[in-house]
Design a protein around this motif. Structure first.
Motif, PDB file in Angstrom:
ATOM      1  N   LEU A   1       0.774  -1.349  -0.081  1.00  0.00           N
ATOM      2  CA  LEU A   1       0.149  -0.126  -0.131  1.00  0.00           C
ATOM      3  C   LEU A   1       0.773   1.255  -0.033  1.00  0.00           C
ATOM      4  O   LEU A   1       2.004   1.161   0.403  1.00  0.00           O
ATOM      5  CB  LEU A   1      -0.950   0.157   1.334  1.00  0.00           C
ATOM      6  N   LYS A   2       0.279   2.459  -0.451  1.00  0.00           N
ATOM      7  CA  LYS A   2       1.033   3.586  -0.374  1.00  0.00           C
ATOM      8  C   LYS A   2       1.318   3.972   0.970  1.00  0.00           C
ATOM      9  O   LYS A   2       2.231   4.857   1.295  1.00  0.00           O
ATOM     10  CB  LYS A   2       0.331   4.745  -1.390  1.00  0.00           C
ATOM     11  N   LEU A   3       0.515   3.937   1.981  1.00  0.00           N
ATOM     12  CA  LEU A   3       0.538   4.331   3.341  1.00  0.00           C
ATOM     13  C   LEU A   3       1.278   2.870   3.877  1.00  0.00           C
ATOM     14  O   LEU A   3       0.437   1.890   4.005  1.00  0.00           O
ATOM     15  CB  LEU A   3      -0.581   4.694   3.758  1.00  0.00           C
ATOM     16  N   SER A   4       1.966   3.350   4.781  1.00  0.00           N
ATOM     17  CA  SER A   4       2.667   2.127   5.597  1.00  0.00           C
ATOM     18  C   SER A   4       2.413   2.376   7.083  1.00  0.00           C
ATOM     19  O   SER A   4       2.255   1.254   7.678  1.00  0.00           O
ATOM     20  CB  SER A   4       4.165   1.602   5.209  1.00  0.00           C
ATOM     21  N   GLU A   5       2.535   3.733   7.458  1.00  0.00           N
ATOM     22  CA  GLU A   5       2.394   3.842   9.031  1.00  0.00           C
ATOM     23  C   GLU A   5       1.838   5.135   9.214  1.00  0.00           C
ATOM     24  O   GLU A   5       1.912   6.051   8.264  1.00  0.00           O
ATOM     25  CB  GLU A   5       3.751   3.841   9.750  1.00  0.00           C
ATOM     26  N   LEU A   6       1.062   5.195  10.085  1.00  0.00           N
ATOM     27  CA  LEU A   6       0.460   6.831  10.393  1.00  0.00           C
ATOM     28  C   LEU A   6       1.247   7.368  11.636  1.00  0.00           C
ATOM     29  O   LEU A   6       1.268   6.842  12.573  1.00  0.00           O
ATOM     30  CB  LEU A   6      -0.926   6.545  11.105  1.00  0.00           C
ATOM     31  N   LEU A   7       1.804   8.488  11.406  1.00  0.00           N
ATOM     32  CA  LEU A   7       2.383   9.385  12.300  1.00  0.00           C
ATOM     33  C   LEU A   7       1.424  10.002  13.270  1.00  0.00           C
ATOM     34  O   LEU A   7       0.465  10.375  12.978  1.00  0.00           O
ATOM     35  CB  LEU A   7       3.206  10.393  11.688  1.00  0.00           C
ATOM     36  N   ASP A   8       1.884  10.009  14.590  1.00  0.00           N
ATOM     37  CA  ASP A   8       0.789  10.905  15.426  1.00  0.00           C
ATOM     38  C   ASP A   8       1.549  12.047  15.866  1.00  0.00           C
ATOM     39  O   ASP A   8       2.546  12.553  16.167  1.00  0.00           O
ATOM     40  CB  ASP A   8       1.155   9.774  16.801  1.00  0.00           C
ATOM     41  N   ASP A   9       0.501  13.068  15.106  1.00  0.00           N
ATOM     42  CA  ASP A   9       0.930  14.441  15.112  1.00  0.00           C
ATOM     43  C   ASP A   9      -0.318  15.161  15.755  1.00  0.00           C
ATOM     44  O   ASP A   9      -1.398  14.835  15.738  1.00  0.00           O
ATOM     45  CB  ASP A   9       1.263  14.819  13.627  1.00  0.00           C
TER      46      ASP A   9
ATOM     47  N   VAL B   1     -12.871   2.736   3.983  1.00  0.00           N
ATOM     48  CA  VAL B   1     -13.081   1.800   4.944  1.00  0.00           C
ATOM     49  C   VAL B   1     -12.300   0.618   4.762  1.00  0.00           C
ATOM     50  O   VAL B   1     -11.712  -0.117   5.437  1.00  0.00           O
ATOM     51  CB  VAL B   1     -14.666   1.515   5.254  1.00  0.00           C
ATOM     52  N   ALA B   2     -12.514   0.324   3.231  1.00  0.00           N
ATOM     53  CA  ALA B   2     -11.813  -0.817   2.900  1.00  0.00           C
ATOM     54  C   ALA B   2     -10.281  -0.816   2.788  1.00  0.00           C
ATOM     55  O   ALA B   2      -9.630  -1.895   3.249  1.00  0.00           O
ATOM     56  CB  ALA B   2     -12.353  -1.045   1.407  1.00  0.00           C
ATOM     57  N   TYR B   3      -9.701   0.222   2.612  1.00  0.00           N
ATOM     58  CA  TYR B   3      -8.288   0.483   2.777  1.00  0.00           C
ATOM     59  C   TYR B   3      -7.904   0.506   4.212  1.00  0.00           C
ATOM     60  O   TYR B   3      -6.883  -0.207   4.548  1.00  0.00           O
ATOM     61  CB  TYR B   3      -8.036   2.049   2.326  1.00  0.00           C
ATOM     62  N   ALA B   4      -8.673   0.906   5.074  1.00  0.00           N
ATOM     63  CA  ALA B   4      -8.524   1.071   6.462  1.00  0.00           C
ATOM     64  C   ALA B   4      -8.205  -0.513   6.888  1.00  0.00           C
ATOM     65  O   ALA B   4      -7.445  -0.758   7.668  1.00  0.00           O
ATOM     66  CB  ALA B   4      -9.197   1.856   7.416  1.00  0.00           C
ATOM     67  N   GLU B   5      -9.074  -1.269   6.510  1.00  0.00           N
ATOM     68  CA  GLU B   5      -8.906  -2.673   6.863  1.00  0.00           C
ATOM     69  C   GLU B   5      -7.897  -3.353   6.519  1.00  0.00           C
ATOM     70  O   GLU B   5      -7.105  -4.326   6.845  1.00  0.00           O
ATOM     71  CB  GLU B   5     -10.344  -3.390   6.413  1.00  0.00           C
ATOM     72  N   LEU B   6      -7.509  -3.116   4.912  1.00  0.00           N
ATOM     73  CA  LEU B   6      -6.340  -3.734   4.571  1.00  0.00           C
ATOM     74  C   LEU B   6      -5.004  -3.226   5.232  1.00  0.00           C
ATOM     75  O   LEU B   6      -4.297  -4.003   5.619  1.00  0.00           O
ATOM     76  CB  LEU B   6      -6.008  -3.533   3.079  1.00  0.00           C
ATOM     77  N   LEU B   7      -4.834  -1.937   5.325  1.00  0.00           N
ATOM     78  CA  LEU B   7      -4.049  -1.491   6.338  1.00  0.00           C
ATOM     79  C   LEU B   7      -3.601  -2.189   7.770  1.00  0.00           C
ATOM     80  O   LEU B   7      -2.759  -2.121   8.025  1.00  0.00           O
ATOM     81  CB  LEU B   7      -3.879  -0.053   6.206  1.00  0.00           C
ATOM     82  N   GLY B   8      -4.954  -2.254   8.413  1.00  0.00           N
ATOM     83  CA  GLY B   8      -4.943  -2.851   9.580  1.00  0.00           C
ATOM     84  C   GLY B   8      -4.432  -4.173   9.545  1.00  0.00           C
ATOM     85  O   GLY B   8      -3.820  -4.763  10.666  1.00  0.00           O
ATOM     86  N   ARG B   9      -4.828  -5.027   8.719  1.00  0.00           N
ATOM     87  CA  ARG B   9      -4.500  -6.336   8.328  1.00  0.00           C
ATOM     88  C   ARG B   9      -2.890  -6.369   8.247  1.00  0.00           C
ATOM     89  O   ARG B   9      -2.340  -7.456   8.865  1.00  0.00           O
ATOM     90  CB  ARG B   9      -5.206  -7.194   7.454  1.00  0.00           C
ATOM     91  N   ASN B  10      -2.231  -5.595   7.409  1.00  0.00           N
ATOM     92  CA  ASN B  10      -0.939  -5.572   7.053  1.00  0.00           C
ATOM     93  C   ASN B  10      -0.253  -5.166   8.335  1.00  0.00           C
ATOM     94  O   ASN B  10       0.737  -5.752   8.559  1.00  0.00           O
ATOM     95  CB  ASN B  10      -0.753  -4.616   5.931  1.00  0.00           C
ATOM     96  N   ASN B  11      -0.612  -4.221   9.174  1.00  0.00           N
ATOM     97  CA  ASN B  11       0.074  -3.950  10.259  1.00  0.00           C
ATOM     98  C   ASN B  11      -0.266  -4.608  11.619  1.00  0.00           C
ATOM     99  O   ASN B  11       0.381  -4.330  12.545  1.00  0.00           O
ATOM    100  CB  ASN B  11      -0.082  -2.371  10.529  1.00  0.00           C
TER     101      ASN B  11
END
Length: 71
Positions: free
Chosen positions: A4-12, A30-40
């Motif tokens: 995915l293009k996003l890998s981590e979310l910075l806390d700012d 919502v689907a992207y968040a689910e995929l990112l959550g599964r990957n992380n």
């Protein structure tokens, strides 16, 4: 694992912004968040993706970068 293009979310420090999204964009978010959550391995709130996605978009928009540097 999906690339995915996003890998981590910075806390700012966030800035409150209210916006309306088309229903399809929200479903995709919502689907992207689910995929990112599964990957992380951790749950990701879809609203937390909007800022990083916009930042990524602007960071890779060549015309925007060119105009911004010219100022």
């Amino acid at each position: 694992m999906d690339k995915l293009k996003l890998s981590e979310l910075l806390d700012d420090k966030p800035v409150k912004l209210t916006l309306d999204l088309p229903a399809q964009v929200h479903r995709d978010l919502v689907a992207y968040a689910e995929l990112l959550g599964r990957n992380n391995g951790q749950a990701v709130e879809p609203a937390k993706l909007v800022g990083p996605m916009i930042a990524r978009f602007m960071a890779t928009d060549r015309a925007f970068i060119k105009i911004r540097k010219a100022k």
